[in-house]
Design an enzyme around this catalytic site. Structure first.
Site, PDB file in Angstrom:
ATOM      1  N   HIS A  59       0.833  -1.202   0.000  1.00 10.66           N
ATOM      2  CA  HIS A  59       0.000   0.000   0.000  1.00 10.66           C
ATOM      3  C   HIS A  59       0.871   1.256   0.000  1.00 10.66           C
ATOM      4  O   HIS A  59       0.460   2.301  -0.507  1.00 10.66           O
ATOM      5  CB  HIS A  59      -0.916   0.026   1.227  1.00 10.66           C
ATOM      6  CG  HIS A  59      -1.991  -1.012   1.193  1.00 10.66           C
ATOM      7  ND1 HIS A  59      -1.782  -2.302   1.611  1.00 10.66           N
ATOM      8  CD2 HIS A  59      -3.286  -0.952   0.781  1.00 10.66           C
ATOM      9  CE1 HIS A  59      -2.905  -2.996   1.465  1.00 10.66           C
ATOM     10  NE2 HIS A  59      -3.827  -2.200   0.959  1.00 10.66           N
ATOM     11  N   ASP A  79      -4.739  -6.001  -7.942  1.00 11.80           N
ATOM     12  CA  ASP A  79      -4.985  -5.431  -6.621  1.00 11.80           C
ATOM     13  C   ASP A  79      -5.300  -3.952  -6.848  1.00 11.80           C
ATOM     14  O   ASP A  79      -5.234  -3.445  -7.984  1.00 11.80           O
ATOM     15  CB  ASP A  79      -3.755  -5.623  -5.735  1.00 11.80           C
ATOM     16  CG  ASP A  79      -4.084  -5.544  -4.236  1.00 11.80           C
ATOM     17  OD1 ASP A  79      -5.196  -5.095  -3.884  1.00 11.80           O
ATOM     18  OD2 ASP A  79      -3.235  -5.938  -3.422  1.00 11.80           O
TER      19      ASP A  79
END
Length: 552
Positions: A235, A308
């Site tokens: 992230h 993702d």
């Protein structure tokens, strides 16, 4: 009213619309697809594809984040981009009735716009740490299942989750995690992984996939080619996993191969760089070698591949957001999850097709995979979510009982010096640290006396979560030890905490901060339940490893 479409192989598709006013939009569940041979999903998908414009095809690749709590707040995105789906987050989820109404409204708008293709409505509902629904049973994390060693419990978790999701119109779950967690410092996977053992991960992930798909919910295996050996969170950065092809085949590959062979609906890519697997330049999400070459050609996977989230920094290191979207498609991805700028991603992919950089044949491959999956999962003739039924499912006692069974079976006793556990029901206990209120309340319910004072306590129970990297939690345990009373640690994150707490009298791992896990810990402390969990990972710096665990 219906219109007849030409299809491949001489089949006939009838797309039904409303009988009142040919141009009006159908109501949820009213528009259905029928075919002379219902089993011929390929023919149905080809017929639908033949009726779609280029813009509608590109739209099917997009899965944006939803806005607000109503379908109306997303109407413009549906009408402008014809997305293939949306993903829910907590800000979109309030009550079962609200989510059901929103799901119905979204599907009504999608099936009444453009080519009339229903939406994937997805969510990250792994259970445990990654759980978005504010209602329904809360199960422990995947590593608790790894400790319990029971595929039937994995099936129960996924079946209950699928029922809860389907009741509110959510037809896709970005679960299970098929990563093999072999790095104690992994900041993003950890207890989201079943185990460090590839065979156990594959067995439990396959059980969940079967239960999700049997429940009519699309299952998504993540994160290919593996995110279990990272010390960077994708992230916030790009993890580099510098392992050999042989080691990857031994550790990370087996669960994904098993799920591919089992027919998993969808596979999610990881934003990780694995230079020894043949691509030293791009993360897996943007790597033709890893997606098309390894996943599709070597493993034989022809299902839907989703990226993702494309707003994660791990995939935004070297290209702008439009180029990332194009490169993901060129690499072999079918759906672009959470592009940070939907218009930019849409425009970039559309332009790439119009300019020939992405061939129409390549685009059609992705759209056909998406349409086939939507047909197989019954999205074209799904009944609208029923608000009353959704509310009932959210409070179903059987689901909560199943969650407690998982938690009870997972508790792993790793240290029990001088048989300090179980505590006598007459004991006075002081509880502090992570989860102290819930653990203390559960102990009191079992008849133990819970005191606010360290002084005079027969035992001290300290809850931890990530103490291995938290000096304050380590000091809290030391303060408890200074009282002179036996200290029982309840580790609610990974069991790796034991490596920095070598002298505690008793150590329990429950692998989750869910209430059911804290109740299970109290039951074991009080002797109501005998611990039966076994370590699903090795603990660095100790002699304890996979399979260890004590019982009473």
């Amino acid at each position: 009213m219906f219109r007849r479409l030409p299809v491949l192989a001489g089949a006939t598709v009838l797309l039904f619309t409303t009988a009142c006013g040919g141009g009006s939009a159908p109501r949820p569940g009213e528009r259905t697809t029928q075919i002379s041979d219902p089993a011929d999903v390929d023919a149905q998908a080809a017929a639908l594809l033949a009726e779609m414009s280029l813009e509608e095809k590109v739209g099917q690749l997009l899965v944006p984040v939803l806005s607000g709590t109503t379908a109306e707040e997303n109407a413009e995105v549906i009408e402008r981009y014809h997305p293939g789906g949306f993903i829910y987050f907590p800000e979109n989820l309030e009550t079962p009735e609200q989510v059901a109404a929103m799901s119905n409204g979204l599907q009504e708008r999608a099936t009444g716009t453009g080519a009339g293709i229903p939406l994937f409505l997805g969510v990250d509902e792994e259970q445990g740490l990654v759980s978005r629904l504010p209602f329904g049973a809360r199960f422990p994390d995947a590593m608790a299942l790894g400790a319990a060693r029971d595929p039937e419990l994995a099936r129960e978790l996924a079946a209950a989750t699928a029922e809860q999701l389907a009741a509110v119109g959510i037809n896709l779950d970005y679960a299970p995690v098929a990563d093999v967690n072999v790095n104690a410092d992994n900041p993003v996977i950890g207890i989201r992984s079943f185990s460090s053992d590839p065979e156990l991960v594959g067995e439990l992930a396959a059980a969940e996939v079967a239960a999700f798909q049997d429940g009519g919910v699309v299952a998504v295996a993540k994160h290919f080619p593996g995110h279990g050996d990272t010390d960077v969170d994708s992230h916030t950065g790009l993890p580099v996993i510098d392992k050999s092809r042989d080691e990857w085949e031994r550790v990370d590959l087996p669960p994904f191969q098993r799920l591919v062979d089992a027919g998993v609906d969808m596979v999610m890519t990881a934003h990780v760089l694995m230079p020894q697997l043949g691509d030293a330049e791009e993360p897996a999400t943007l790597s033709p070698h890893l997606i098309t070459g390894v996943l599709r050609e070597e493993l034989g996977y022809d299902g839907v591949v989703t990226t993702d989230a494309l707003n994660m920094e791990g995939v935004r290191q070297t290209h702008d957001d439009g180029e990332v979207a194009v490169r993901a498609v060129l690499a072999g991805a079918d759906q672009l999850l959470m592009p940070p700028d939907v218009d930019l991603a849409y425009s970039a992919v559309l332009s790439a097709v119009e300019e020939g950089r992405i061939s129409e044949e390549r685009l059609d491959e992705s759209v056909l995979r998406i349409l086939r999956l939507k047909l197989r999962r019954g999205l074209f003739d799904a009944a609208p979510a029923d608000a009353e039924q959704a509310a009932q499912v959210a409070t179903q006692p059987e689901h909560h009982e199943a969650a407690q069974r998982v938690a009870d079976a997972s508790v792993t006793l790793l240290r029990n010096t001088n048989g300090v556990l179980p505590l006598a029901r007459t004991a006075t206990v002081h509880v502090l640290g992570v989860g102290a209120e819930e653990i203390g309340a559960a102990l009191a319910d079992l008849g133990l006396t819970v005191t606010d004072s360290l002084s005079g306590a027969d035992a001290v129970v300290v809850g931890t979560d990530g103490a291995r990297g938290d000096a304050e939690q380590q000091r809290l345990v030391a303060r408890a030890q200074a009282s002179g009373a036996p200290v029982v640690v309840v580790a609610q994150g990974t069991p790796y905490d034991l490596s920095v707490l070598p002298d505690v009298d008793a150590f329990l791992a429950v692998y989750s901060t869910m209430e059911v896990s804290r109740v299970a810990a109290a039951r074991v402390v009080a002797g109501e339940v005998s611990p039966s969990g076994r370590l699903p990972v090795d603990i660095p710096g100790t002699e304890l490893g996979f399979g260890d665990g004590l019982s009473y």
